[in-house]
Write a protein that holds these residues in place. Sequence first.
Motif, PDB file in Angstrom:
ATOM      1  N   ALA A  23      23.375   1.735 -13.502  1.00  0.00           N
ATOM      2  CA  ALA A  23      24.088   2.382 -14.614  1.00  0.00           C
ATOM      3  C   ALA A  23      25.434   1.733 -14.929  1.00  0.00           C
ATOM      4  O   ALA A  23      25.900   1.787 -16.074  1.00  0.00           O
ATOM      5  CB  ALA A  23      24.293   3.854 -14.291  1.00  0.00           C
ATOM      6  N   GLY A  24      26.064   1.090 -13.924  1.00  0.00           N
ATOM      7  CA  GLY A  24      27.381   0.484 -14.145  1.00  0.00           C
ATOM      8  C   GLY A  24      27.352  -0.634 -15.170  1.00  0.00           C
ATOM      9  O   GLY A  24      28.372  -0.920 -15.802  1.00  0.00           O
ATOM     10  N   PHE A  34      25.578   7.976 -13.341  1.00  0.00           N
ATOM     11  CA  PHE A  34      25.026   9.170 -12.693  1.00  0.00           C
ATOM     12  C   PHE A  34      26.013   9.811 -11.725  1.00  0.00           C
ATOM     13  O   PHE A  34      26.130  11.019 -11.646  1.00  0.00           O
ATOM     14  CB  PHE A  34      23.717   8.811 -11.974  1.00  0.00           C
ATOM     15  N   ARG A  35      26.733   8.947 -10.951  1.00  0.00           N
ATOM     16  CA  ARG A  35      27.521   9.492  -9.847  1.00  0.00           C
ATOM     17  C   ARG A  35      29.030   9.334 -10.001  1.00  0.00           C
ATOM     18  O   ARG A  35      29.774   9.680  -9.103  1.00  0.00           O
ATOM     19  CB  ARG A  35      27.055   8.849  -8.524  1.00  0.00           C
ATOM     20  N   TRP A  41      25.214  13.603 -12.981  1.00  0.00           N
ATOM     21  CA  TRP A  41      24.916  14.582 -11.917  1.00  0.00           C
ATOM     22  C   TRP A  41      26.105  15.491 -11.596  1.00  0.00           C
ATOM     23  O   TRP A  41      26.046  16.315 -10.703  1.00  0.00           O
ATOM     24  CB  TRP A  41      24.373  13.892 -10.659  1.00  0.00           C
ATOM     25  N   GLN A 101      17.314  -0.385 -12.897  1.00  0.00           N
ATOM     26  CA  GLN A 101      17.043   1.038 -12.694  1.00  0.00           C
ATOM     27  C   GLN A 101      17.319   1.803 -13.989  1.00  0.00           C
ATOM     28  O   GLN A 101      17.025   2.985 -14.074  1.00  0.00           O
ATOM     29  CB  GLN A 101      17.984   1.597 -11.620  1.00  0.00           C
ATOM     30  N   HIS A 152      12.612   2.383 -13.275  1.00  0.00           N
ATOM     31  CA  HIS A 152      12.597   3.840 -13.472  1.00  0.00           C
ATOM     32  C   HIS A 152      12.059   4.233 -14.844  1.00  0.00           C
ATOM     33  O   HIS A 152      12.254   5.364 -15.273  1.00  0.00           O
ATOM     34  CB  HIS A 152      14.001   4.415 -13.269  1.00  0.00           C
ATOM     35  N   SER A 225      25.495  -0.876  -9.541  1.00  0.00           N
ATOM     36  CA  SER A 225      24.701   0.210  -8.946  1.00  0.00           C
ATOM     37  C   SER A 225      25.367   0.694  -7.669  1.00  0.00           C
ATOM     38  O   SER A 225      25.889  -0.112  -6.894  1.00  0.00           O
ATOM     39  CB  SER A 225      23.280  -0.265  -8.632  1.00  0.00           C
ATOM     40  N   SER A 226      25.296   2.007  -7.457  1.00  0.00           N
ATOM     41  CA  SER A 226      25.842   2.565  -6.217  1.00  0.00           C
ATOM     42  C   SER A 226      24.934   2.222  -5.031  1.00  0.00           C
ATOM     43  O   SER A 226      25.328   2.388  -3.881  1.00  0.00           O
ATOM     44  CB  SER A 226      26.013   4.083  -6.341  1.00  0.00           C
ATOM     45  N   ASN A 250      30.352  -4.596  -8.392  1.00  0.00           N
ATOM     46  CA  ASN A 250      30.437  -3.147  -8.585  1.00  0.00           C
ATOM     47  C   ASN A 250      31.884  -2.710  -8.405  1.00  0.00           C
ATOM     48  O   ASN A 250      32.590  -3.263  -7.567  1.00  0.00           O
ATOM     49  CB  ASN A 250      29.539  -2.432  -7.549  1.00  0.00           C
ATOM     50  N   LEU A 251      32.293  -1.721  -9.193  1.00  0.00           N
ATOM     51  CA  LEU A 251      33.688  -1.266  -9.096  1.00  0.00           C
ATOM     52  C   LEU A 251      33.997  -0.649  -7.736  1.00  0.00           C
ATOM     53  O   LEU A 251      35.111  -0.756  -7.249  1.00  0.00           O
ATOM     54  CB  LEU A 251      33.991  -0.249 -10.207  1.00  0.00           C
ATOM     55  N   GLU A 252      33.000   0.013  -7.150  1.00  0.00           N
ATOM     56  CA  GLU A 252      33.230   0.695  -5.868  1.00  0.00           C
ATOM     57  C   GLU A 252      32.467  -0.012  -4.753  1.00  0.00           C
ATOM     58  O   GLU A 252      31.531  -0.766  -5.023  1.00  0.00           O
ATOM     59  CB  GLU A 252      32.680   2.119  -5.929  1.00  0.00           C
ATOM     60  N   ASN A 267      35.056  -5.244 -13.231  1.00  0.00           N
ATOM     61  CA  ASN A 267      34.205  -4.796 -14.330  1.00  0.00           C
ATOM     62  C   ASN A 267      33.089  -5.816 -14.617  1.00  0.00           C
ATOM     63  O   ASN A 267      33.361  -7.013 -14.728  1.00  0.00           O
ATOM     64  CB  ASN A 267      35.090  -4.647 -15.578  1.00  0.00           C
ATOM     65  N   VAL A 268      31.889  -5.317 -14.773  1.00  0.00           N
ATOM     66  CA  VAL A 268      30.751  -6.212 -15.057  1.00  0.00           C
ATOM     67  C   VAL A 268      30.969  -7.049 -16.320  1.00  0.00           C
ATOM     68  O   VAL A 268      30.499  -8.184 -16.397  1.00  0.00           O
ATOM     69  CB  VAL A 268      29.428  -5.417 -15.227  1.00  0.00           C
TER      70      VAL A 268
HETATM   71  N1  APR Z   1      31.670  -2.470 -13.804  1.00  0.00           N
HETATM   72  C1  APR Z   1      31.193  -2.498 -12.518  1.00  0.00           C
HETATM   73  N2  APR Z   1      30.708  -1.409 -11.902  1.00  0.00           N
HETATM   74  C2  APR Z   1      30.728  -0.247 -12.562  1.00  0.00           C
HETATM   75  C3  APR Z   1      31.215  -0.132 -13.883  1.00  0.00           C
HETATM   76  C4  APR Z   1      31.703  -1.308 -14.510  1.00  0.00           C
HETATM   77  N3  APR Z   1      32.184  -1.308 -15.750  1.00  0.00           N
HETATM   78  N4  APR Z   1      31.107   1.163 -14.276  1.00  0.00           N
HETATM   79  C5  APR Z   1      30.578   1.832 -13.244  1.00  0.00           C
HETATM   80  N5  APR Z   1      30.341   0.986 -12.209  1.00  0.00           N
HETATM   81  C6  APR Z   1      29.726   1.294 -10.917  1.00  0.00           C
HETATM   82  C7  APR Z   1      30.225   2.564 -10.275  1.00  0.00           C
HETATM   83  O1  APR Z   1      31.335   2.269  -9.445  1.00  0.00           O
HETATM   84  C8  APR Z   1      29.007   3.040  -9.477  1.00  0.00           C
HETATM   85  O2  APR Z   1      29.073   2.637  -8.126  1.00  0.00           O
HETATM   86  O3  APR Z   1      28.357   1.502 -11.168  1.00  0.00           O
HETATM   87  C9  APR Z   1      27.820   2.341 -10.158  1.00  0.00           C
HETATM   88  C10 APR Z   1      26.845   3.306 -10.823  1.00  0.00           C
HETATM   89  O4  APR Z   1      26.229   4.074  -9.836  1.00  0.00           O
HETATM   90  P1  APR Z   1      25.283   5.310 -10.205  1.00  0.00           P
HETATM   91  O5  APR Z   1      25.948   6.196 -11.211  1.00  0.00           O
HETATM   92  O6  APR Z   1      24.870   5.939  -8.916  1.00  0.00           O
HETATM   93  O7  APR Z   1      24.047   4.633 -10.944  1.00  0.00           O
HETATM   94  P2  APR Z   1      22.775   3.905 -10.310  1.00  0.00           P
HETATM   95  O8  APR Z   1      23.117   3.181  -9.066  1.00  0.00           O
HETATM   96  O9  APR Z   1      22.178   3.124 -11.406  1.00  0.00           O
HETATM   97  O10 APR Z   1      21.855   5.142  -9.957  1.00  0.00           O
HETATM   98  C11 APR Z   1      20.566   4.885  -9.478  1.00  0.00           C
HETATM   99  O11 APR Z   1      19.993   7.171  -9.475  1.00  0.00           O
HETATM  100  O12 APR Z   1      19.979   9.305 -10.377  1.00  0.00           O
HETATM  101  C12 APR Z   1      19.278   8.139 -10.249  1.00  0.00           C
HETATM  102  O13 APR Z   1      17.536   7.515 -11.645  1.00  0.00           O
HETATM  103  C13 APR Z   1      18.934   7.488 -11.571  1.00  0.00           C
HETATM  104  O14 APR Z   1      18.545   5.138 -11.998  1.00  0.00           O
HETATM  105  C14 APR Z   1      19.455   6.071 -11.435  1.00  0.00           C
HETATM  106  C15 APR Z   1      19.584   5.914  -9.934  1.00  0.00           C
END
Ligand code: APR
Length: 280
Positions: A23-24, A34-35, A41, A101, A152, A225-226, A250-252, A267-268
Amino acid sequence: MDELERLATEVRRAETVVAFTGAGISAPSGVPTFRGDDGVWKKFDEGQFTYGRFQADPEGFWADRVELQREMFDEEYEPNAAHEALAAMGHDGDLEAILTQNTDGLHDDAAAATRKDDDAAAATREDDDAAAATRKDDLGDDGTETPILELHGNSQRVRCTDCGKRQNGDPIFERAADGELPPTCDCGGVFKPDTVLFGEQLPGAVIQRARSLACKSDVFLAVGSSLVVEPAASLPRLAASTGATVGIVNLESTPCDDVADAVVRENVTTVLPRLRDHLE
Ligand code: APR
């Protein structure tokens, strides 16, 4: 040499580079994650969207799903510089596959835009042969475009649980929003969003292909992705265990940072265009 330069060096050397996104990568386009603090969530409960609930209470499931669709996809999103950089890497032959994803379709949109730019450039030259040749450049060794595996599924589609027919979800989500709960297919079967729900198996062929790409990769790039949900949580480890250089953007921090050769916490939309620039 910073982490990104080291990663770029590995990508340049590699025969097989696989990108894995979450999602990032779509967050800078406005798609909610998502998180995160504003994550989906935080507003919804994952338990509302389980496969078990869909089966036991399709009416309640669809009522909540309409709300989720409004929250996540009420506006038209555009691919951002990070999607574009991966599409360009695919186009240039620097990327074997994109595993995502995400269900927003933005990788496909970015790939389509890259193709359109090519066709427009060729048309400007008024040279049909050039258009054909450029189009051919999009194709990989096996004559196919860089594959985009949506692990997904896709939120813009629905699938009939009886006849299996897939179709554009917009009119079906509208019917559900207008009170047809659950919406049904002409055959009488209940439609399901064409996404993988919690508690639902990923299609075997898709997960198998993702695993074999992770094993085959020389560089495995996990982006935005987390990395807490399967198979996201295990693919970087699998790639590392078969000798790949693992890069995480990833930011985190993530639970897979310990197997990564390079971790870039930026940032991506900054990192991926810079990575691509390093390859030129
Ligand atoms: N640049 C880099 N990283 C980023 C950015 C950005 N601009 N914006 C957000 N992030 C990072 C966040 O720090 C976070 O760790 O992207 C990560 C997104 O994590 P999630 O919200 O958990 O998304 P994801 O890993 O895709 O979730 C996996 O979980 O709920 C299910 O089906 C859903 O496909 C999803 C899956």
